[in-house]
Design a protein around this motif. Structure first.
Motif, PDB file in Angstrom:
ATOM      1  N   GLY A   1      -2.578   1.508   0.842  1.00 54.31           N
ATOM      2  CA  GLY A   1      -2.914   1.602   2.255  1.00 54.31           C
ATOM      3  C   GLY A   1      -3.875   0.518   2.695  1.00 54.31           C
ATOM      4  O   GLY A   1      -3.697  -0.098   3.758  1.00 54.31           O
TER       5      GLY A   1
ATOM      6  N   VAL B   1       1.958   5.312   7.418  1.00 49.64           N
ATOM      7  CA  VAL B   1       1.509   4.123   8.138  1.00 49.64           C
ATOM      8  C   VAL B   1       2.100   4.179   9.544  1.00 49.64           C
ATOM      9  O   VAL B   1       3.328   4.237   9.704  1.00 49.64           O
ATOM     10  CB  VAL B   1       1.947   2.820   7.442  1.00 49.64           C
ATOM     11  CG1 VAL B   1       1.399   1.615   8.181  1.00 49.64           C
ATOM     12  CG2 VAL B   1       1.501   2.812   5.993  1.00 49.64           C
TER      13      VAL B   1
ATOM     14  N   VAL C   1      -3.544   4.317   8.873  1.00 44.81           N
ATOM     15  CA  VAL C   1      -3.032   4.732   7.569  1.00 44.81           C
ATOM     16  C   VAL C   1      -3.703   6.037   7.173  1.00 44.81           C
ATOM     17  O   VAL C   1      -4.916   6.211   7.369  1.00 44.81           O
ATOM     18  CB  VAL C   1      -3.287   3.655   6.491  1.00 44.81           C
ATOM     19  CG1 VAL C   1      -2.828   4.150   5.121  1.00 44.81           C
ATOM     20  CG2 VAL C   1      -2.583   2.358   6.852  1.00 44.81           C
TER      21      VAL C   1
ATOM     22  N   ILE D   1       5.322  -3.717   4.565  1.00 40.48           N
ATOM     23  CA  ILE D   1       4.916  -2.395   4.069  1.00 40.48           C
ATOM     24  C   ILE D   1       5.617  -2.079   2.764  1.00 40.48           C
ATOM     25  O   ILE D   1       4.998  -1.602   1.796  1.00 40.48           O
ATOM     26  CB  ILE D   1       5.220  -1.326   5.137  1.00 40.48           C
ATOM     27  CG1 ILE D   1       4.346  -1.559   6.374  1.00 40.48           C
ATOM     28  CG2 ILE D   1       4.992   0.074   4.590  1.00 40.48           C
ATOM     29  CD1 ILE D   1       4.653  -0.630   7.532  1.00 40.48           C
ATOM     30  N   ARG D   2       6.923  -2.348   2.703  1.00 40.74           N
ATOM     31  CA  ARG D   2       7.654  -2.046   1.465  1.00 40.74           C
ATOM     32  C   ARG D   2       7.121  -2.872   0.294  1.00 40.74           C
ATOM     33  O   ARG D   2       7.015  -2.377  -0.830  1.00 40.74           O
ATOM     34  CB  ARG D   2       9.147  -2.314   1.656  1.00 40.74           C
ATOM     35  CG  ARG D   2       9.859  -1.290   2.507  1.00 40.74           C
ATOM     36  CD  ARG D   2      11.334  -1.593   2.661  1.00 40.74           C
ATOM     37  NE  ARG D   2      11.990  -0.665   3.541  1.00 40.74           N
ATOM     38  CZ  ARG D   2      12.468   0.528   3.168  1.00 40.74           C
ATOM     39  NH1 ARG D   2      12.362   0.880   1.900  1.00 40.74           N
ATOM     40  NH2 ARG D   2      13.043   1.325   4.025  1.00 40.74           N
TER      41      ARG D   2
ATOM     42  N   ILE E   1      -2.016  -2.789   2.840  1.00 39.19           N
ATOM     43  CA  ILE E   1      -1.149  -2.908   4.015  1.00 39.19           C
ATOM     44  C   ILE E   1      -1.960  -3.328   5.236  1.00 39.19           C
ATOM     45  O   ILE E   1      -1.563  -4.217   6.008  1.00 39.19           O
ATOM     46  CB  ILE E   1      -0.416  -1.577   4.272  1.00 39.19           C
ATOM     47  CG1 ILE E   1       0.650  -1.358   3.189  1.00 39.19           C
ATOM     48  CG2 ILE E   1       0.222  -1.556   5.650  1.00 39.19           C
ATOM     49  CD1 ILE E   1       1.260   0.027   3.204  1.00 39.19           C
TER      50      ILE E   1
ATOM     51  N   GLU F   1       4.079  -4.019  -0.249  1.00 37.58           N
ATOM     52  CA  GLU F   1       2.794  -3.512  -0.736  1.00 37.58           C
ATOM     53  C   GLU F   1       2.948  -2.161  -1.426  1.00 37.58           C
ATOM     54  O   GLU F   1       2.310  -1.894  -2.441  1.00 37.58           O
ATOM     55  CB  GLU F   1       1.794  -3.408   0.423  1.00 37.58           C
ATOM     56  CG  GLU F   1       1.393  -4.743   1.016  1.00 37.58           C
ATOM     57  CD  GLU F   1       0.746  -5.660  -0.009  1.00 37.58           C
ATOM     58  OE1 GLU F   1       0.155  -5.157  -0.987  1.00 37.58           O
ATOM     59  OE2 GLU F   1       0.845  -6.884   0.150  1.00 37.58           O
ATOM     60  N   VAL F   2       3.806  -1.307  -0.885  1.00 40.04           N
ATOM     61  CA  VAL F   2       4.035  -0.012  -1.525  1.00 40.04           C
ATOM     62  C   VAL F   2       4.647  -0.198  -2.906  1.00 40.04           C
ATOM     63  O   VAL F   2       4.212   0.410  -3.891  1.00 40.04           O
ATOM     64  CB  VAL F   2       4.933   0.872  -0.634  1.00 40.04           C
ATOM     65  CG1 VAL F   2       5.410   2.103  -1.396  1.00 40.04           C
ATOM     66  CG2 VAL F   2       4.183   1.308   0.611  1.00 40.04           C
TER      67      VAL F   2
ATOM     68  N   THR G   1       2.525   2.198  13.026  1.00 47.49           N
ATOM     69  CA  THR G   1       2.432   0.864  13.620  1.00 47.49           C
ATOM     70  C   THR G   1       3.109   0.883  14.981  1.00 47.49           C
ATOM     71  O   THR G   1       4.069   1.619  15.208  1.00 47.49           O
ATOM     72  CB  THR G   1       3.107  -0.183  12.729  1.00 47.49           C
ATOM     73  OG1 THR G   1       4.460   0.228  12.473  1.00 47.49           O
ATOM     74  CG2 THR G   1       2.381  -0.346  11.407  1.00 47.49           C
TER      75      THR G   1
ATOM     76  N   VAL H   1       8.931   3.614  -0.570  1.00 48.32           N
ATOM     77  CA  VAL H   1       9.099   3.982   0.837  1.00 48.32           C
ATOM     78  C   VAL H   1      10.292   4.920   0.940  1.00 48.32           C
ATOM     79  O   VAL H   1      11.398   4.594   0.520  1.00 48.32           O
ATOM     80  CB  VAL H   1       9.310   2.738   1.712  1.00 48.32           C
ATOM     81  CG1 VAL H   1       9.693   3.141   3.126  1.00 48.32           C
ATOM     82  CG2 VAL H   1       8.051   1.886   1.744  1.00 48.32           C
TER      83      VAL H   1
ATOM     84  N   THR I   1       5.954   5.034   9.023  1.00 48.44           N
ATOM     85  CA  THR I   1       6.601   4.819   7.724  1.00 48.44           C
ATOM     86  C   THR I   1       5.905   5.706   6.707  1.00 48.44           C
ATOM     87  O   THR I   1       4.676   5.762   6.660  1.00 48.44           O
ATOM     88  CB  THR I   1       6.479   3.353   7.290  1.00 48.44           C
ATOM     89  OG1 THR I   1       7.079   2.521   8.274  1.00 48.44           O
ATOM     90  CG2 THR I   1       7.163   3.130   5.945  1.00 48.44           C
TER      91      THR I   1
END
Length: 903
Positions: free
Chosen positions: A400, A334, A426, A360-361, A403, A363-364, A336, A371, A379
């Motif tokens: 993805g 990802v 992504v 992000i963390r 995110i 959703e992962v 950003t 992550v 990331t």
């Protein structure tokens, strides 16, 4: 220079204690020590020093305190130039660099982590010594002098909770060593001080019981139950109730060293439940939802510890077990960039970057990934590192997309721009790599060697702003569940959404005549007896459970009894929505789309359909209104509130039993092994419903019996089907039918035999091999067929459900030629023979191995791989050097054994 924060703040130089002047100076140093070797933002320090609004001179006062601290640190000139503490200015604040040996908090954490690792491995005496040494570092509450002056930081409470958790770990180790007399008084004191801690109470009860004080143990339980009810409005959890039942029954398990761990894994006895009053209806018992009756008590984060294999008498993850493995994993990158004007102030940049990292963390993690690092604006996350899942690629793609959706929700005020050239990008790539990490996934960031990281980085360069692209391998592995746009020259494509319906024809159902006869008999018996029946279909991945349930649904619809069919399934997507299975069954019963499928709120059609169903069964009065109100949260996109769970579950059960009372009902629930425990409890409660014709058919993998060993046992009306591999004739008929359906020609006889041997009676494997053969056409390569990628991923995921040492035993079994005994495994793997025999028996029960009817030459039990694909996947898992080393050991042991037998 030494620093102490586990008690009153103290600084010790070579010449004695160092005097600190002023509360602000002490507080500044204390806060920096709690975050030693971390950058602490200036704003965070100011919030820590001033509880309310900081004075206008706050920043200057902080700078003066920092300057004075630097003078104190520099005064100790006996330290080595590179080894002493240093207070640095580091954007967006300050960093206090302290050697780990010079801070008691760091030493405590290291000892506590090592003690927990020993505890998880079953090394109880070592764990007790290490944990006791960790607790001996404490001289009182954290920064007791600052706390006395009114300081109330969250870190102080978190560390206090960590200290209590370490004490509980110590008591567990001491009790496992049989030293209940030594810790009884400490347990009494701690349990009286914190009566709401259930683990402390369970440990005290165990110590009292072993002293012969059964009544005191039960009194301790009642005291904790009262405290939980009066202070928190909660009932004791499952484990504490199980300990109470064991004490009442004088259960022999209480004499086991790890008695509490054993009971934590086992089920609990059924107990009476209070009734719920439904308007206009007699009182009914609510559905049992262990852990759902109230929201969970928040707990502070604890340091990671290796997972415990407490169901087994041997350590599950000894050092050095398969730390380097071949894996097929998916990488998510990802990129950003902070918007213009957002990164000017370092503190603002840090805050926005923190928000971005959390999004992000989250959703992962929600999609099952991890992550693994951040490099500048990029990331990267990994899916399938420690535990392979058959749908890792799909999880990565969905993560993805999630995110991007989440970042777009920020709008113009978010941490990243959502439009223009700086919008996030992504990329997802999938492939074979070599992963180096601890067997249990703890420790340093995994090392990934292979082409995937570079190919994913290259792919990211081609992604347009605000977009997502996946590589050709990822696309081909997920096309059955996701829809893609046109592929580019490199095979990469953009995922557009979820594939709503499967268009492929289900494979023929062959070799299941006995199971079909049992299913038909169950349909007739339920309709005739007018009472529920729990039917469980168990089988390894790909055994055909879903296909069998589809045939059961077809038989039910054609049945003269007029069955109604309602379906639902559990999924990994349900992590944030524990009652998703209820959503899906409700949608199936009313003929609408589930909120978990649409991701949107209820539409008029869904509400109207539910209202029609409820009113037809219960009328439009109070009963119907009550049910509609309780079931309404299932129609919403957001998960139901915890307070709604008990009544919602009761209403769900009443609706299904009402449907069954109207006409016979077949309720099919698939993949129940992935359902949370409270849902499993609810399903068993539904199987005990009143006299209504309800056939409750569930499918699961054998892992369900690891969680619920007595599943379905002791019921008057219960049927369990284990889907064994197809016989050779049925496998051949299925393969031929699949090839004919794909329009492919029959393969040569030798290739056909080779494929059937690799299929091993698994219908899914037959489907995948047939697809590979049809795709190859006349260009089929010579030699043995290559294992299809999806088959390899399914087998690898199944292998990763095993403890690390069990996987190591499979490596030894393969090195011994696929047929082994405990003596051979012990010699090749360097483990104790009794331990090897234990894991071989475990692997047989998990259906990875089968026991031979013929013992070895020395009279020992022999085992063989149950499925050829398992051995092939095990060999592919292990690096070449490890595989060759095991084979050399196997050859040496075989020669030595032969020489002894002929001597």
């Amino acid at each position: 220079m030494k620093f102490q924060v586990l008690g009153p703040l103290a600084v010790l130089g070579d010449s004695g204690p160092v005097v600190l002047s002023g509360v602000k100076q002490r507080a500044t140093l204390g806060h920096l020590l709690l975050h030693a070797n971390e950058v602490v933002a200036t704003s965070a320090l100011m919030r820590a020093l001033w509880a309310g609004e900081p004075p206008p001179t706050a920043r200057k006062m902080l700078q003066n305190a920092v300057s004075a601290l630097r003078g104190l640190l520099a005064a100790d000139d006996t330290e080595d130039a590179h080894g002493g503490p240093v207070l640095l200015t580091h954007a967006p604040g300050y960093l206090l660099r302290v050697d780990g040996d010079d801070l008691d908090l760091t030493a405590y954490r290291a000892l506590a982590d090592r003690g927990r690792a020993d505890l998880a491995a079953g090394s109880w005496p070592s764990a007790a010594r290490t944990l006791r040494a960790a607790l001996d570092l404490w001289r009182g509450p954290v920064l007791a002098d600052l706390a006395e002056s009114g300081t109330d930081w969250p870190e102080l409470r978190t560390l206090a909770q960590a200290r209590t958790a370490t004490r509980e770990d110590l008591y567990e180790a001491e009790l496992a060593c049989g030293r209940h007399d030594d810790v009884l008084e400490e347990l009494r004191t701690d349990a009286e001080r914190e009566p709401e801690r259930e683990r402390l109470c369970a440990q005290l009860m165990l110590a009292l019981y072993r002293r012969g004080h059964q009544s005191d143990a039960l009194e301790a339980y009642r005291r904790t139950r009262t405290a939980l009810a009066s202070r928190l409005g909660l009932e004791p959890g499952r484990v504490l109730r199980a300990v109470e039942r064991a004490v009442l029954d004088h259960d022999p398990v209480l004499g086991q060293p790890d008695a509490l761990a054993i009971m934590a894994l086992d089920g609990e006895p059924r107990r009476p439940r209070p009734t719920v009053r439904v308007p206009g209806r007699a009182a009914v018992a609510p559905a049992t939802l262990v852990g759902f009756d109230s929201p969970p008590t928040p707990r502070p984060p604890a340091p990671p510890a290796p997972p415990r294999a407490t169901a087994f008498p041997y350590p599950a993850a000894p050092a050095g077990v398969l730390t380097e493995q071949h894996k097929q994993l998916s990488m998510l990158l990802v990129r950003t960039t902070l918007g213009k004007g957002l990164g000017g102030d370092p503190e603002d940049a840090a805050r926005l970057s923190g928000e971005l990292a959390v999004a992000i963390r989250d959703e992962v993690a929600r999609h099952g990934g991890k992550v693994s690092g951040v490099l500048g604006p990029v990331t990267f996350a990994l899916f399938g590192v420690v535990r392979t899942r058959e749908d890792d690629a799909e999880r990565a793609v969905r993560a993805g997309r999630a995110i991007l959706r989440r970042l777009r929700q920020y709008g113009a005020g978010g941490p990243v721009p959502v439009h223009g050239g700086s919008a996030p990008r992504v990329a997802v790539a999938t492939g074979d790599v070599v992963v180096t990490c601890a067997a249990d996934g703890t420790g340093a960031v995994p090392i990934v060697n292979g082409a995937v990281p570079q190919s994913c980085a290259d792919l990211l360069q081609t992604v347009p702003p605000g977009g997502i692209r996946v590589c050709a391998t990822t696309r081909s592995g997920t096309e059955r569940s996701l829809v893609y746009g046109p592929a580019g020259p490199d095979g990469a494509a953009e995922p557009l959404g979820t594939r709503t319906a499967r268009t492929d024809t289900p494979p023929a159902l062959v070799g299941r005549d006995r199971e079909l006869a049992q299913l038909g008999g169950a349909l007739d018996d339920v309709a005739r007896r007018q009472r529920p029946c729990l039917l469980t279909a168990l089988g390894e991945p790909g055994a055909g459970k879903t296909r069998l349930m589809a045939e059961l649904a077809r038989l039910a619809r054609r049945s003269p009894h007029g069955y109604r069919v309602v379906t639902g399934h559990s999924s990994w997507c349900d992590r944030d929505r524990p009652l998703a299975l209820l959503d899906r069954t409700l949608a199936s019963a009313t003929g609408t789309a589930s909120a978990t499928t649409t991701g949107t709120g209820p539409d008029d059609r869904a509400r109207d359909a539910l209202a029609r169903t409820v009113h037809a069964l219960f009328g439009t009065g109070d009963r119907g209104t009550w049910l509609l109100d309780r079931l309404g949260p299932l129609l919403r996109a957001e998960p139901p509130a915890p307070a709604d769970w008990p009544d919602l579950a009761t209403a769900w059960r009443l609706l299904l039993t009402g449907l069954a009372a109207e006409r016979p009902l077949l309720l099919v629930l698939e993949d129940l092994h992935s359902a949370p425990d409270p849902v499993l409890d609810l399903v068993t409660e539904l199987a005990d419903a009143g006299p209504v014709p309800l056939l409750l058919a569930v499918t699961a993998r054998p892992e369900l019996l690891d969680r619920r060993p007595t599943w379905g046992g002791g019921r008057r009306d219960a049927l369990a089907l284990t889907l064994d591999p197809l016989d050779e004739a049925s496998s051949a008929a299925l393969l031929d039918a699949l090839l004919a359906a794909d329009g492919g020609s029959a393969p040569p006889a030798d290739l056909r035999r080779d494929v059937l041997a690799r299929v091993g009676g698994n219908p899914l494997y037959a489907v995948e091999y047939a697809r590979e053969l049809a795709a190859a056409g006349h260009g089929r390569p010579a030699g043995p067929p290559v294992m299809p990628r999806h088959v390899r991923q399914v087998v690898a995921a199944h292998l990763d459900t095993l403890p690390p040492l069990a996987k190591a035993v499979l490596v030894c079994a393969s090195a011994l030629g696929g047929v082994c005994c405990a003596d051979g495994v012990a010699a090749v793997g360097g483990v104790d023979r009794t331990e090897a025999a234990h894991w071989l028996d475990h692997l047989e029960r998990r259906e990875f191995l089968r026991r031979s009817r013929h013992p070895s030459a020395t009279g020992a039990l022999r085992y063989a791989f149950r499925h050829p694909a398992t051995r092939e996947a095990v060999d592919a898992l292990v690096p070449r050097t490890v595989r060759e080393d095991r084979r050399r050991r196997a050859e040496a042991w075989t020669e030595s054994t032969a020489a002894q037998l002929t001597a």
